[in-house]
Enzyme design. Structure first.
Site: not given
Length: 336
Positions: A58, A203
């Site tokens: 990330y 998610s």
């Protein structure tokens, strides 16, 4: 502070809803300022979140550095998870599940995070060129050395999970899961339940889609959703019609669409912990409230009817992205 239920992921009691930290540094276009990221992470802790998820990939390490700077001085208050294998090699995103690469990524992560121990460390993706036993074995040795506390895998199939768990007991499996991504229902959820492995749902509001945050395709440059078929025409317009029906169910239930999606995920098993990500403190508080909301069985049934098999238009990943995913395909994906 919000009073959140406390399930366990491996040996760690965690809040019923954790925080995915990715979008503070990665994936959805322009990242917030460091100051805003620090503010949100500390607010999450103050609001009762005790499970934070990051990864080496990330922001090419930027997210781990942000987490390290923002909240590692409060480490006694939370469980920290990060990931390896999917990383940046020679300036490019890639997969490397070899033990030497795993340990190098781990050592770099410890420096970025400003710690000598990560509670839960995942294999972020399956490197098909390396036996899963070798990759898990590297993490087992890191655990023996005290660098990590527990082992997890991400986006892997039931057979791979079983092989990994036989090499060293897994604390967690992480995969995408929401009303519109149901692949783990093929075998992974049942396998985790059978083996006593916690399941972490990333998610859980469908990359913002089931929060009502995506009403058009005017994504900023660098947003990974531009490469995802469900966020491309003609699929996008078809999926918006599903969202409108989903929104109506939420309104009838007296919750927001994001809360309905999170409550649905939580209802699927007591071994499931969703980790929504957000850049907004208001949205964070909205998400956390879902853990204590009483949503009816009828509302969940309506959600299942909207997202019946085959209802969502388009695969969840492009062929290139799908090539790095080991999780089972749904019958309609195989047929397609």
């Amino acid at each position: 502070m919000t009073s959140l239920p406390v399930p366990k992921i491996g040996p760690y009691p965690v809040s019923a809803i954790g925080l995915g930290c990715m979008n503070l540094s990665h994936a959805y276009g322009i990242s917030p300022s460091e100051a805003d990221g620090i503010r949100l992470l500390n607010h999450a802790l103050d609001a009762g979140v005790t499970f934070f998820d990051t990864a080496a990939l990330y922001g090419m390490g930027a997210n781990e550095r942000l987490v390290g700077k923002a909240i590692m001085h409060r480490k006694a208050e939370f469980t920290l998870a990060s990931k390896c294998v999917l990383d940046v090699y020679d300036g490019k995103r890639g997969l490397n599940g070899r033990p030497d690469a795993i340990l190098k990524t781990l050592d770099q992560a410890l420096v970025r995070l400003g710690t000598d121990h990560i509670d839960l460390y995942y294999l972020h993706r399956l490197d098909r060129n390396v036996p899963i036993e070798e990759s898990v074995g590297a993490l087992a040795r890191a655990r023996e050395a005290g660098k990590i506390g527990a082992i997890g895998v991400s986006e892997m199939s039931a057979p791979t999970i079983r092989r990994a768990h036989a090499e060293h007991p897994l604390a967690a499996v992480q995969s995408e899961y929401s009303p519109w991504v149901r692949n783990v229902e093929v075998a992974v959820l049942d396998t985790c339940r059978e083996l006593g492995i916690g399941f972490v749902a990333f998610s859980p509001v469908a990359r913002g889609f089931l929060a009502g945050a995506v009403s058009s395709l005017d994504f900023v440059e660098g947003d990974i959703r531009t490469a995802m078929p469900r966020f491309q025409e003609p699929s996008f317009t078809q999926n918006l019609a599903l969202f409108e029906r989903f929104k109506t169910v939420a309104e009838t239930a007296g919750v927001t669409p994001a809360q309905l999606s999170l409550a649905w995920v939580l209802s699927r098993g007591d071994h499931i912990v969703p980790i929504p990500g957000t850049r907004s403190i208001t949205h964070l508080d909205e998400d956390l409230a879902a853990a204590s909301m009483d949503v009816s069985v009828e509302a969940f049934a309506a959600v299942d009817e909207i997202f019946a098999p085959g209802a969502v238009a388009g695969p969840r990943y492009s062929p290139a992205m799908q090539a790095q995913i080991d999780t089972e395909l749904l019958p309609e994906e195989v047929a397609g």
